[in-house]
Design an enzyme around this catalytic site. Sequence first.
Site, PDB file in Angstrom:
ATOM      1  N   HIS A 185      -1.264   1.170  25.523  1.00 46.76           N
ATOM      2  CA  HIS A 185      -1.416   2.273  25.859  1.00 46.76           C
ATOM      3  C   HIS A 185      -2.540   2.881  25.371  1.00 46.76           C
ATOM      4  CE1 HIS A 185       1.912   3.309  28.801  1.00 46.76           C
ATOM      5  NE2 HIS A 185       2.720   3.205  28.045  1.00 46.76           N
ATOM      6  N   HIS A 209      -5.999   1.320  26.324  1.00 50.85           N
ATOM      7  CA  HIS A 209      -6.229   1.970  27.548  1.00 50.85           C
ATOM      8  C   HIS A 209      -7.083   3.104  27.399  1.00 50.85           C
ATOM      9  CE1 HIS A 209      -4.953   2.805  31.984  1.00 50.85           C
ATOM     10  NE2 HIS A 209      -6.266   2.677  32.017  1.00 50.85           N
ATOM     11  N   HIS A 252       3.585  -2.650  23.062  1.00 51.94           N
ATOM     12  CA  HIS A 252       3.597  -1.974  24.226  1.00 51.94           C
ATOM     13  C   HIS A 252       2.780  -0.632  23.976  1.00 51.94           C
ATOM     14  CE1 HIS A 252       5.646  -0.184  27.828  1.00 51.94           C
ATOM     15  NE2 HIS A 252       5.287   1.036  27.135  1.00 51.94           N
ATOM     16  N   GLU A 253       3.121  -0.144  23.074  1.00 50.28           N
ATOM     17  CA  GLU A 253       2.561   1.330  22.611  1.00 50.28           C
ATOM     18  C   GLU A 253       1.018   1.070  22.394  1.00 50.28           C
ATOM     19  OE1 GLU A 253       3.870   4.060  23.842  1.00 50.28           O
ATOM     20  OE2 GLU A 253       5.860   3.142  23.854  1.00 50.28           O
TER      21      GLU A 253
END
Length: 704
Positions: free
Chosen positions: A491, A494, A487-488
């Site tokens: 980020h 991105h 998940h992290e």
Amino acid sequence: MLASCRRALPAALGLALRGRAAGGPGRRAVSTSWCPVGAAFDAKQHRNSPAGRETGLFGVPELSCPEGFQEAQNKALQESEQLVQKACATPPGPEIVMIFDQLSDALCRVADLADFVRIAHPDLAFREAAEEACRNISTMVEKLNTDVELCQSLRRLLADEVVMNSLDPETRRVAELFMFDFEISGIHLDEEKRKKAVNLNVRILDLCNEFLTGTHLPNKIDKRVLPEHIRSNFSTEGSYLEVAGLHADCPDDLVREAAYKIFLYPNAEQLRCLEELLASRNSLAQLVGYDTFAHRALQGTMAKNPETVIQFLEKLSDQLSERTQKDFEMMTKMKMKLNPQNSILMPWDHPYYSGVLRAERYNVDPGLYCPFFSLGACMEGLNSLFSQLLGISLYAEQTQTGEVWSEDVRKLAVVHENEGLLGYIYCDFFQRPDKPHQDCHFTVRGGRLRENGEYQLPVVVLMLSLPHSTKSAPTLLSPGMMENLFHEMGHAMHSMLGRTRYQHVTGTRCPTDFAEVPSILMEYFANDYRVVNQFARHYKTGQPLPKNMVSRLCESKKVCAAADMQLQVFYASLDQIYHGKHPLPKSTTEILKETQEKVYGLPHVPNTAWQLRFSHLVGYGAKYYSYLMSRAVASMVWKQCFAQNPFDRAMGERYRREMLAHGGGKEPILMVQGMLQKSPSVEDFVDALVSDLDQDFETFIMGS
């Protein structure tokens, strides 16, 4: 979870207040100082060995000591004053937007870096110096926020139709976003009201920090109040027991009940702080021309307005209602089975009994999975996935003395096969005393095209709370930890690939309900056997993780998932009401009770005030729904684009081109539209979330 100064510092003039750390080169070939990412996290190389000359945090020379924040801050303030003068003297044209972005970046060089340091640095002196820098930069931002002459320079550009038509779409959008930030801060008001807006912003900042601190403080109770046999579950301080959390996983019903009632017991100061925060936000919103704070907060998001959010939440709640009731019935039966004397399902039971049901049905003891998820293997898995999907590799790079704040922090270089070095990820993965127990992504420096034509490389920090390796084993992750890592890292990618011309819209600097899409999408990859099979190996034997274990794990997450999602709908609904029309019709606790019983279904417990622990009211005020809406988009992207082949390079490139590359430089719904080839409706969002709850029949039979 995203963490940045926008949580603590008000955006002004589009100053997103996400700083930069150190300068970096443009394209770069693979360095001889880089090593494979998996090796950097194995037990034998658990500590950094800094080399070369000494420097400061993130390579900023001034930050070799706490006093350096004052020097860095003064430089930023001087540079910003010069840029303000330059902006006011520049005629309408694209240069105005570049100057505004330089101004934003000048302040961000300090503010974002300081925001991370004040939270995570182990040295109190560094934390306090960083906190002071955050406050001083914030004060400067508030002045710029109401600088009429500065605003006029931008207004002249926006009013010049010929010039505006000549700008490229990204430049035009950034100019409009800068003006939007002026307007929501009250630039159109008279001088007296502008001062009031500034004072309200400063007060809101203070209240946010005060409330956030209060959400984590433990409660104490005289130890004699609790039965002796459960006292050992809590910390002791003299004649008092300290309760610092809900003990949601404890098998003893009485411990969970006691923790719930004590930890959530209302604190008068925290209640006052919340009420003042909500009232101040509403006053600011109305002062600058909005009906409610929610209307102000949702401008520019995918949802666009609170009416759409409420419609989304109500439709989702309706679709979940029957499934949630069945989940509660299953939990109640399990409670009756294990505790016949007390069969009423209470709020402290939901997380525990849903876990019991998952374990019983699918035998997903985390201890069975951990040996297959060594940290090094997981990092190699991410490296392999990014390489196949996006042509990106992760390399560990040696740090200089003073560059990192803890010796176990790792620095990763993110390198594209054709474009070279894209940026840096600092991995602060391991537990240490006083480190916040949260998984977070911090933007330390945003990417932008510099005036000399070089690209300013993005720098981010990923913060996790993983156990250290031992003499006999590397760091081993539970399935939940592995999913959080993915998940992290979503980020982080991105941030690396949102390579916009302007730092104001780079990477994750986009509306909140879109910012969580790339990270949640990575969770779908983390739960796909084809992906997991590439890296999950037993750290001793090398045996791959059996497919049926991955299938059982994925299906176990659907057990009581409707009730879990209904709980999120309750939180999001409460957030909307608190930031809706004021004055509030009832106290925040009465609203909590009413909303909990209407939306969630389990009874409110007298003399508890869960809202006083709702830390997301600070960073996600009026935007808590974003997790659900982002998950809906991620689900649609996964099913339509990656479910058939999670390594599809063409689809990976489309994902980068349509969704990641723009940062916040394009309307979020247009990015979603480009990826899905259609504009999703509220009903599409709801259907995507609900369809994720359906169990795979083959796995269900196998698991049974």
